[in-house]
Design an enzyme around this catalytic site. Structure first.
Site, mmCIF file in Angstrom:
data_model
loop_
_atom_site.group_PDB
_atom_site.id
_atom_site.type_symbol
_atom_site.label_atom_id
_atom_site.label_comp_id
_atom_site.label_asym_id
_atom_site.label_seq_id
_atom_site.Cartn_x
_atom_site.Cartn_y
_atom_site.Cartn_z
ATOM 1 N N HIS A 237 73.975 32.694 6.946
ATOM 2 C CA HIS A 237 74.568 33.104 7.473
ATOM 3 C C HIS A 237 76.123 33.803 8.011
ATOM 4 O O HIS A 237 75.868 32.214 9.400
ATOM 5 C CB HIS A 237 73.991 34.643 7.890
ATOM 6 C CG HIS A 237 74.245 35.575 8.506
ATOM 7 N ND1 HIS A 237 74.173 36.052 9.647
ATOM 8 C CD2 HIS A 237 75.399 36.884 7.760
ATOM 9 C CE1 HIS A 237 75.052 37.183 10.279
ATOM 10 N NE2 HIS A 237 75.276 37.673 9.353
ATOM 11 N N SER A 238 77.126 33.890 7.731
ATOM 12 C CA SER A 238 78.217 33.612 9.054
ATOM 13 C C SER A 238 78.571 31.956 8.519
ATOM 14 O O SER A 238 78.755 31.394 8.256
ATOM 15 C CB SER A 238 78.128 34.621 10.275
ATOM 16 O OG SER A 238 79.641 34.020 10.465
ATOM 17 N N LEU A 239 78.228 31.460 9.951
ATOM 18 C CA LEU A 239 78.925 30.018 10.615
ATOM 19 C C LEU A 239 77.743 29.386 9.862
ATOM 20 O O LEU A 239 77.995 28.280 9.089
ATOM 21 C CB LEU A 239 78.923 30.129 11.841
ATOM 22 C CG LEU A 239 79.590 28.294 12.663
ATOM 23 C CD1 LEU A 239 80.639 28.443 11.682
ATOM 24 C CD2 LEU A 239 79.161 28.949 13.796
#
Length: 748
Positions: free
Chosen positions: A380-382
């Site tokens: 998720h995300s980074l």
């Protein structure tokens, strides 16, 4: 429950003994009157009236015999000074009860909740297996209470429940009720009848749940057994695990707007997947084809912050005192992005993620020795960017040195140029390179053009450059991505085998005169040693991912359609349309195609109503155009259905008109045929090999309330994936399609 349930020490000491129950139902007996070990009084019905009345009693009036209460096991969860109790599944509760009744076992441990927790029965403690978490209390519960303002029943401590059960047993056996049980602390329990038992609080007793003396006198309802209270007992999880998924979080310690940890969010995602399996794979689950998918969280934030690296203390010394809350939020979350672009902390992050995944994988296999399924990863995300870089730098079996175990670094152990060339089978070029006074260090600075000028053919050149690049990677000078050289004097026109092609294309530098022919590192790319995973992932799912943006600012112009991860077969880029952090991947692969992302279906098998309305309005304009051709067709059919005798004789001048109508009919039918063919034939577009030629970008359907103001729900959109049933169903469909189990349409 502070006065009784939460203060277990005082409560257990104040618990009533069965000797407090006397024959006179109206008598109030103190719990201090009789010695604790004195046997209960013998209740006799010696009075003549009672004896004679007993002789003429009808058998139907005889009270039902006493039946022992059925216990159920609960565990405690504390959050924000709030204590909640949750029941185990019936299967786990039965296992705990059987183990508790087993004699002669000192250290009794029961695996519960899909073997993610271990319960030490003797200690009454529940321990997490795969992550760090404080142990929680466990109770064998038989009696429950609920206050006037409570939403659900809470379990009494075990010793207090045992005393209540003893009193209840005597009351049922003697069929005598309205017993009043007093405690030294002032609480009173009255057994009015089998279905009405109340606990009363004294006025002077302080209770943190009550705010006024009038509330303190309100009684609490007491219930016996879990069957007499409203509580939702969770369904047990299937023992068989079909697939294992590791989920890596993004920036910061919290994963959603409720500031919950990755552990809590993954628990919700797992629960959603279990529910979807029961509804969308119902028959396959009943037939034993489908078990469950295990999701495990991977936490790397704690290894970077706190006392692990000391970076928080260093950052705090230079942080301004103004707007302290905002600066604290920035230091705790947004700085993770800068840490990942730092060579020092990027190495820490990548090492932590890989080692944590490998550790969890080994522990899972140890607890599930019969597991033979595949493994996937979610970021998720980074976290998706971390996994993307990690998977890009994995090595295949042919690249790993013989005898090396998975998870270890691939080392190049050649001291001289001669040994290196002999290892590659290119010893015939030793004299040529030594004549130029080249060693391994200077050879690492050579380009493909330099080796070509020395007269080395294309194949040996590529072997030498690949070997030197791998050698530099072990020393910390490695390229992170295999980037294609873009110099004008490269043999870009000559065909190359797919295994020797470089698949990431770099844009020209605009920051300075840098000769990228000598560097395999893009703009902003960090040179670190990437560890190897102990397994080959089947699929990589990216949630709200900034991968596309990071690749672009690193100087990568496009991704070769033939490129795929070395060890991972599939890749899905999943995002919400209003997610401000998410970027697409497909335009970097097929820039010439203007592809709309794939719309993720609703888990109930339909589009959301507002999206259907939007599509209907779009179709209306198309229908208006189509109706023109349809009207001509209907008009011609009406003409052709007229009786022949009703038509006037055709003269020579009218022949042309008839021919025109026939031509018009042919045009209408041809147009309709071409339109229907265009609608029915939607050729599948092949989008590179990152997802085996299939589509990569998948977009969620926004909710109706989100469509009113996309800016208002931007942050929420970036954190919505953990609770998205549509996202969970997409993962399940990909996993079980690979197992040959089709998705079933649920009966809504």
């Amino acid at each position: 429950m502070s006065s009784t349930p939460s203060k277990e020490g005082s409560l257990s000491q104040a618990s009533p003994d069965i000797n407090n129950i006397v024959d006179n139902p109206t008598e109030t007996v103190s719990a201090e009157k009789l010695p604790e070990n004195q046997p209960p009084p013998v209740v006799d019905g010696a009075s003549p009236s009672s004896a004679s009345s007993f002789e003429i009693l009808d058998m139907e009036s005889v009270p039902a015999p006493y039946q022992e209460v059925q216990p159920h096991w609960f565990y405690c969860r504390r959050a924000d000074d709030n204590t909640s109790w949750f029941p185990f599944s019936r299967e786990d509760s039965d296992k705990l009860e059987r183990t508790c009744n087993t004699a002669g076992v000192e250290k009794r441990v029961v695996a519960v909740d899909g073997e993610r927790y271990d319960v030490h029965v003797k200690e009454r403690k529940r321990y997490a297996v795969y992550w760090q978490q404080a142990p929680t209390e466990v109770r064998r519960c038989t009696w429950f209470y609920k206050g006037d303002k409570d939403t659900k029943f809470m379990p009494y401590p075990e010793d207090f429940s045992n005393r209540l059960e003893e009193a209840y047993m005597i009351a049922v056996t003697l069929d005598e009720w309205k017993r009043k049980l007093d405690f030294p602390t002032g609480e009173t329990v009255i057994l009015h009848n089998p279905k009405l038992i109340m606990q009363y609080q004294p006025v002077g007793l302080q209770d943190e749940w009550m705010t006024s003396p009038s509330e303190q006198t309100r009684p609490r309802t007491v219930k016996r057994g879990i069957d007499n209270i409203f509580v939702e007992i969770p369904d047990g999880e299937p023992e068989k695990v079909d697939h294992l998924v590791f989920m890596v979080h993004g920036i910061g310690p919290a994963c959603d707007l409720r500031f919950r940890s990755i552990i809590q969010c993954v628990n919700d995602f797992r629960s959603a997947s279990l529910s979807l399996l029961a509804s969308h794979y119902k028959h396959a689950q009943q037939d034993g084809q489908v078990g469950r998918v295990e999701f495990l969280p991977v936490n790397w934030h704690s290894a970077l912050h706190g006392d692990a690296t000391g970076v928080d203390e260093d950052i705090q010394r230079i942080t301004l005192p103004s707007i302290s809350r905002l600066r604290h939020f920035t230091n705790d979350t947004l700085l993770d992005l800068f840490f990942y672009n730092s060579p020092t902390y990027c190495q820490t992050i990548v090492d932590t993620v890989a080692s944590e995944i490998n550790k969890l994988h080994a522990l899972f296999n140890q607890r599930h020795p019969d597991f033979s399924g595949a493994v996937s990863v979610v970021g998720h995300s980074l976290g998706s960017l971390i996994l993307f870089d990690l998977l890009t730098n994995q090595k295949t079996g042919t690249e790993i040195r013989e005898g090396q175990r998975p998870g270890e670094q691939n080392e190049v152990n050649c001291d001289t140029l001669e040994k290196a060339l002999c290892r590659l089978g290119l010893q015939q070029y030793v004299d040529m390179l030594q004549a130029e006074t080249l060693d391994l260090e200077s050879l690492a600075l050579c380009s493909d053009h330099d080796l070509k000028d020395l007269g080395i053919p294309l194949g040996p050149r590529k072997k030498i450059l690949t070997y030197v690049r791998r050698m530099c990677q072990v020393k910390g000078q490695a390229p992170v991505f295999p980037l294609q050289e873009t110099s004008d004097h490269d043999e870009s026109q000559s065909p190359k085998p797919l295994s020797q092609q470089q698949h990431f294309h770099r844009a020209q530098s605009v920051t300075g005169a840098v000769d990228y022919e000598y560097f395999d590192v893009g703009i902003g790319q960090v040179c670190i040693d990437y560890p190897q995973l102990a397994f080959q992932p089947q699929t990589f799912f990216a949630f709200g991912s900034p991968i596309g943006m990071f690749l672009t600012v690193r100087g990568l112009k496009r991704i070769d359609p033939n490129y795929a991860f070395p060890t991972c077969k599939s890749f899905y880029n999943i995002y919400h349309p209003y997610d401000p952090v998410a970027y697409r991947i497909e335009p970097m692969i097929v820039a010439e195609e203007d592809l709309e992302p794939m719309l993720i279906p609703h888990h109930k098998g339909r589009k959301r109503m507002h999206l259907e309305l939007k599509d209907s309005l779009t179709r209306m304009s198309m229908d208006l155009k189509n109706n023109v051709l349809g009207s001509l067709r209907i008009a011609w059919q009406s003409f052709s259905r007229l009786p022949v005798t009703a038509l006037p004789p055709v003269e020579e001048g009218e022949t042309t008109t008839q021919n025109n109508l026939e031509e018009t009919q042919g045009v209408c039918e041809e147009a309709e045929t071409s339109m229907s063919a265009e609608q029915n034939q939607q050729p599948e577009i092949k989008v590179g090999m990152l997802n085996r030629g299939r589509r990569i970008d998948y977009v969620l359907q926004e909710k109706p309330i989100e469509s009113f103001n996309e800016y208002l729900f931007a942050i929420q959109s970036h954190l919505c994936y953990w609770e998205s049933e549509d996202t969970a169903l997409l993962l399940l469909k990909e996993i079980y399609d690979n197992l040959g189990v089709p998705l079933e349409q649920p009966q809504i």
